[in-house]
Design a protein around this motif. Structure first.
Motif, PDB file in Angstrom:
ATOM      1  N   VAL A   1       0.839  -1.196   0.000  1.00 43.52           N
ATOM      2  CA  VAL A   1       0.000   0.000   0.000  1.00 43.52           C
ATOM      3  C   VAL A   1       0.879   1.253   0.000  1.00 43.52           C
ATOM      4  CG1 VAL A   1      -1.686   1.348   1.310  1.00 43.52           C
ATOM      5  CG2 VAL A   1      -1.958  -1.124   1.094  1.00 43.52           C
ATOM      6  N   GLY A   2       0.586   2.155  -0.924  1.00 37.03           N
ATOM      7  CA  GLY A   2       1.363   3.393  -1.053  1.00 37.03           C
ATOM      8  C   GLY A   2       2.510   3.297  -2.036  1.00 37.03           C
ATOM      9  N   ARG A   3       2.784   2.096  -2.537  1.00 42.31           N
ATOM     10  CA  ARG A   3       3.889   1.923  -3.483  1.00 42.31           C
ATOM     11  C   ARG A   3       3.381   1.927  -4.912  1.00 42.31           C
ATOM     12  NH1 ARG A   3       7.220  -3.252  -1.706  1.00 42.31           N
ATOM     13  NH2 ARG A   3       8.234  -2.716  -3.686  1.00 42.31           N
ATOM     14  N   GLU A   4       4.247   2.346  -5.827  1.00 40.11           N
ATOM     15  CA  GLU A   4       3.884   2.350  -7.239  1.00 40.11           C
ATOM     16  C   GLU A   4       3.943   0.942  -7.816  1.00 40.11           C
ATOM     17  OE1 GLU A   4       5.834   5.022  -9.837  1.00 40.11           O
ATOM     18  OE2 GLU A   4       5.199   6.825  -8.778  1.00 40.11           O
ATOM     19  N   ILE A   5       3.017   0.657  -8.732  1.00 41.67           N
ATOM     20  CA  ILE A   5       3.020  -0.649  -9.401  1.00 41.67           C
ATOM     21  C   ILE A   5       3.112  -0.470 -10.920  1.00 41.67           C
ATOM     22  CG2 ILE A   5       1.838  -1.965  -7.628  1.00 41.67           C
ATOM     23  CD1 ILE A   5      -0.786  -1.467  -9.106  1.00 41.67           C
ATOM     24  N   GLY A   6       3.627   0.661 -11.330  1.00 41.01           N
ATOM     25  CA  GLY A   6       3.819   0.906 -12.757  1.00 41.01           C
ATOM     26  C   GLY A   6       2.858   1.940 -13.292  1.00 41.01           C
ATOM     27  N   GLU A   7       3.289   2.647 -14.327  1.00 42.17           N
ATOM     28  CA  GLU A   7       2.485   3.659 -15.013  1.00 42.17           C
ATOM     29  C   GLU A   7       1.963   4.719 -14.048  1.00 42.17           C
ATOM     30  OE1 GLU A   7      -0.477   1.974 -17.640  1.00 42.17           O
ATOM     31  OE2 GLU A   7       0.648   0.113 -17.790  1.00 42.17           O
TER      32      GLU A   7
END
Length: 275
Positions: A41-47
């Motif tokens: 949660v709170g982390r980027e997962i692309g784009e």
């Protein structure tokens, strides 16, 4: 471009689905959701998408939600999909009758596809099992064996039960009335016409299922082996593409492949009599 949101983004299947969505030319990752305590949660997962802990904002951005989370999160996810009028594919296993009743209610407002297994091969396997059970009488014993990785908690697997339900439909009775107790200790004489299950857990097996029809002097076996989670992700995204264009209702993977209509035609043809 179909916008897909992933619920349960931090799980093994969630990660595989994200990769599948990002790799396809006609799908766009609308975002992901995990439980509030999850480290993703709170982390980027692309784009530029950040994993959130609330399904409602993601439902408003997506054309379809794909849910591989947990049964206790289902009501919240369905509520978010209903409010946003967003289609949802539910691949979560371990669902109880109350969960299925909730899916039925949601299907009155939005397209809902619930699948114990999103493999295209398993979907076809279930159709073949149903056809075999319809053709073979109760002198043919039915046993369903499955192997999964050591982390899987539900047994028999959702897929094994899905295959058992297919066999029961072929025999014209609910699975509850045909399911045999576990073979353990002195189990007595096997009840004719019953459907048995065997579950194995160990290692990193992605999923193996075998349906055995056995009678005196011969045996018929149907099997499916999953060599990785990618095939389930591919099937889920394929189904999500199809689901995005459907009207509100309760759907299955077999509907996407046209197998329900084909099965109906086969049954109708079998009931026809000549002049």
């Amino acid at each position: 471009m179909i916008k897909i949101g992933v619920l349960g983004a931090g799980g093994r299947m969630g990660q595989a689905i994200i990769a599948e969505v990002q790799a396809a030319a006609d799908t766009w990752l609308a975002g992901g959701v995990e439980r509030a305590q999850h480290p993703l949660v709170g982390r980027e997962i692309g784009e530029g998408q950040v994993v959130g802990a609330n399904a409602a904002p993601l439902a408003r951005k997506a054309d379809v939600l794909i849910d591989f989370s947990t049964p206790d999160a289902l009501d919240e996810h369905l509520r978010a999909a209903e409010e946003a009028r967003t289609a949802i594919l539910v691949g979560t296993t371990g669902l109880l009758p109350a969960h299925h009743a909730r899916l039925d209610r949601a299907a009155q407002q939005i397209p809902v596809l619930q699948a114990a297994n999103t493999s295209l091969g398993v979907t076809l396997l279930a159709a073949l099992v149903e056809q075999a059970a319809r053709a073979l009488d109760a002198k043919w014993d039915i046993e369903i064996a499955e192997l999964h990785h050591r982390h899987k908690v539900d047994a028999p697997s959702g897929t094994a039960l899905y295959l058992g339900e297919a066999a029961a439909r072929g025999r014209g009775a609910p699975l509850e009335s045909l399911r045999l107790p576990a073979h353990c200790g002195h189990s007595g004489v096997r009840r004719a016409g019953g459907i048995g299950f065997a579950s194995l857990r160990g290692g990193s097996a992605a999923g193996e299922h075998k349906v055995i029809f056995a009678t005196e002097g011969e045996r018929l076996e149907f099997a499916h082996v999953a060599e990785g989670r990618e095939l389930f992700a591919h099937g889920a995204v394929t189904a999500a593409r199809w689901l995005a264009g459907q009207k509100p209702g309760r759907y299955q993977m077999a509907d996407m492949l046209g197998l329900q209509a084909q099965a109906s035609l086969v049954r109708q043809a079998g009931n026809l009599t000549g002049p």
